[in-house]
Write an enzyme that holds these catalytic residues in place. Structure first.
Site, PDB file in Angstrom:
ATOM      1  N   HIS A  78       0.726  -1.230  -0.118  1.00  0.00           N
ATOM      2  CA  HIS A  78       0.007   0.308   0.039  1.00  0.00           C
ATOM      3  C   HIS A  78       0.889   1.194   0.002  1.00  0.00           C
ATOM      4  O   HIS A  78       1.603   1.528   0.910  1.00  0.00           O
ATOM      5  CB  HIS A  78      -0.874   0.095   1.234  1.00  0.00           C
ATOM      6  N   HIS A 100       1.684   5.192  -1.759  1.00  0.00           N
ATOM      7  CA  HIS A 100       1.379   6.774  -2.610  1.00  0.00           C
ATOM      8  C   HIS A 100       2.457   6.919  -2.905  1.00  0.00           C
ATOM      9  O   HIS A 100       3.346   7.635  -2.296  1.00  0.00           O
ATOM     10  CB  HIS A 100       0.633   7.636  -1.579  1.00  0.00           C
ATOM     11  N   LYS A 144      -9.058  -0.210  -5.821  1.00  0.00           N
ATOM     12  CA  LYS A 144      -9.342   0.223  -4.571  1.00  0.00           C
ATOM     13  C   LYS A 144     -10.636   0.856  -4.438  1.00  0.00           C
ATOM     14  O   LYS A 144     -11.133   1.508  -4.975  1.00  0.00           O
ATOM     15  CB  LYS A 144      -8.147   1.310  -4.206  1.00  0.00           C
ATOM     16  N   HIS A 159     -10.444   1.104   1.873  1.00  0.00           N
ATOM     17  CA  HIS A 159     -10.165   1.950   2.869  1.00  0.00           C
ATOM     18  C   HIS A 159     -11.452   1.848   4.052  1.00  0.00           C
ATOM     19  O   HIS A 159     -12.614   2.009   3.485  1.00  0.00           O
ATOM     20  CB  HIS A 159     -10.201   3.414   2.284  1.00  0.00           C
ATOM     21  N   HIS A 165      -4.436  -0.932   5.920  1.00  0.00           N
ATOM     22  CA  HIS A 165      -3.908   0.068   7.011  1.00  0.00           C
ATOM     23  C   HIS A 165      -4.951  -0.192   8.358  1.00  0.00           C
ATOM     24  O   HIS A 165      -5.524   0.824   8.886  1.00  0.00           O
ATOM     25  CB  HIS A 165      -3.771   1.459   6.750  1.00  0.00           C
ATOM     26  N   ASP A 208       1.327   2.610   3.611  1.00  0.00           N
ATOM     27  CA  ASP A 208       0.554   3.655   3.348  1.00  0.00           C
ATOM     28  C   ASP A 208       1.474   4.975   3.331  1.00  0.00           C
ATOM     29  O   ASP A 208       1.028   6.136   3.835  1.00  0.00           O
ATOM     30  CB  ASP A 208      -0.379   3.589   4.321  1.00  0.00           C
TER      31      ASP A 208
HETATM   32  C1  NCD Z   1      -3.560   8.961   2.318  1.00  0.00           C
HETATM   33  C2  NCD Z   1      -3.244  10.107   1.343  1.00  0.00           C
HETATM   34  O1  NCD Z   1      -2.335  11.108   1.694  1.00  0.00           O
HETATM   35  O2  NCD Z   1      -3.355   9.821   0.034  1.00  0.00           O
HETATM   36  N1  NCD Z   1      -3.642   9.508   3.526  1.00  0.00           N
HETATM   37  C3  NCD Z   1      -3.466   8.902   4.909  1.00  0.00           C
HETATM   38  O3  NCD Z   1      -3.781   9.595   5.857  1.00  0.00           O
HETATM   39  N2  NCD Z   1      -3.459   7.601   4.784  1.00  0.00           N
HETATM   40  C4  NCD Z   1      -4.674   8.350   1.961  1.00  0.00           C
HETATM   41  C5  NCD Z   1      -5.294   7.056   2.650  1.00  0.00           C
HETATM   42  O4  NCD Z   1      -4.747   6.144   2.342  1.00  0.00           O
HETATM   43  O5  NCD Z   1      -5.916   7.263   3.239  1.00  0.00           O
HETATM   44 ZN    ZN Z   2      -3.301   5.115   1.663  1.00  0.00          ZN
END
Ligand code: NCD
Ligand code: ZN
Length: 348
Positions: free
Chosen positions: A14, A16, A100, A137, A175, A248
């Site tokens: 996971h 970003h 997702k 999520h 998460h 995450d």
């Molecule tokens: C994530 C993001 O910034 O894209 N933020 C987070 O707090 N985890 C989005 C997500 O996975 O919820």
């Molecule tokens: Zn995330």
């Protein structure tokens, strides 16, 4: 005596990576230690179609640092308009490894997410048929539900009904932050798994709120009470194949974290492996580190375990930069609040 540990190269289930200048800045941080990652599709606009995922993958590959050996595993952002046939084609092409589901409004860039879960039923049925995992999520967005209860309520109101209505659907609850989610996953058949972040193994809600508000510890789902953190550590170190690392890692520039309405997300790509190793060492569970970092996720995603390796060495404090730079501005690296001793040495 030096203590070393060699494990198959970890994967991040996971992640970003964002786009543009931020992608360029954060990709090397992940590619340094991880072999593959499930790439979250919550760009603006989101990665909805197979064509979007293919174009995003090309941008990631173009931003790859020299000599890196890292494979982005693409995902699609589920909307109420998603076409089941487009999903099936992107999966058959080997491009997309999961879809997702964000409840609309649950987190950063989730405005195009799902409000009416019945509308995505044909996509979920197609995914069950072709064996494509659904990543969730797991928070309800109902304003009446306290933010600390949103994950537990999601299990009863959304996750359990979806699983019952779609037998055979492989699901990853992303998460997880509560003992409730851990227990739900443990009690379910093997088609349900969960990712756990490095930071939720370290912080509880006091870390965010006691002695002043600490925006770099704010993420969604928000960290809960200590008893929940302990349940996550127990699950992660147990060797149970349904739990694996999904960092995450979610970069936001400092100007948007240290703000009157700060963004949610902890940036952990840089030091996640060392943070997780430290936690496992404290729990005398280093024998389970490879399962959590390198084996369990690959098994759930039906991918081969990496043939490459990563070696960790225990020594004096190992240090990481407190921030990384991007052309958009600095991004603060997650501070576990205790010294790290396991450094990552060369990998193959
Ligand atoms: C994530 C993001 O910034 O894209 N933020 C987070 O707090 N985890 C989005 C997500 O996975 O919820
Ligand atoms: Zn995330």
């Amino acid at each position: 005596m030096t203590q070393t540990l060699t494990i198959p190269r970890p994967d991040d289930w996971h992640l970003h990576l964002r786009d543009g200048a931020m992608l360029k800045a954060v990709l090397p941080e992940t590619a340094r230690h991880f072999g593959r990652a499930i790439i979250m599709p919550n760009l603006v606009p989101p990665v909805v179609t197979g064509a979007d995922a293919s174009a995003y993958r090309d941008r990631i590959l173009a931003a790859m640092p020299e000599g890196a050996d890292f494979t982005p595993l693409m995902t699609l952002y589920l909307t109420e308009e998603t076409d089941p046939e487009d999903v099936a084609k992107a999966a058959a092409d080997g491009l997309v490894h999961a879809v997702k589901l964000y409840p609309a409004g649950a987190t950063t860039n989730s405005a195009s997410g799902v409000t009416d879960f019945d509308k995505v039923r044909p996509v979920l049925e197609k995914m069950a048929e072709i064996g494509l995992p659904l990543c969730l999520h797991g928070e309800v967005t109902d304003p009446d539900i306290d933010i600390f209860d949103r994950e537990a309520v999601f299990i009863d109101r959304v996750l359990d009904p979806i699983r019952k209505a779609t037998p055979g659907l492989r699901v990853v609850m992303e998460h997880v932050t509560t003992a409730d989610a851990v227990a739900y996953v443990q009690g379910a058949p093997k088609d349900l798994a969960a990712t756990i972040t490095a930071h939720h193994l370290v912080i509880n809600r006091n870390h965010i709120l006691v002695g002043g508000i600490r925006p770099h510890y704010y993420c969604l789902p928000v960290a809960k009470r200590e008893v929940h953190r302990q349940a996550l550590v127990t699950a992660a170190t147990s060797g149970d194949a349904r739990f694996f690392l999904g960092t995450d890692s979610a970069p936001h520039i400092d100007a948007l974290k240290e703000h009157a309405c700060g963004c949610a997300g902890c940036f952990t790509a840089t030091n996640a492996v060392s943070v997780v190793a430290e936690i496992f060492d404290r729990e005398s569970a280093l024998d389970q580190l490879a399962a959590f970092l390198s084996l369990n996720g690959a098994t759930h995603y039906k991918l081969p375990v990496s043939v490459r390796t990563l070696t960790l060495r225990k020594g004096e404090h190992c240090t990481y930069p407190s921030k990384i730079d991007s052309d958009d501005g600095p991004v603060t690296v997650f501070d576990p609040g205790f010294p790290l001793h396991w450094s990552v040495t060369t990998g193959k």
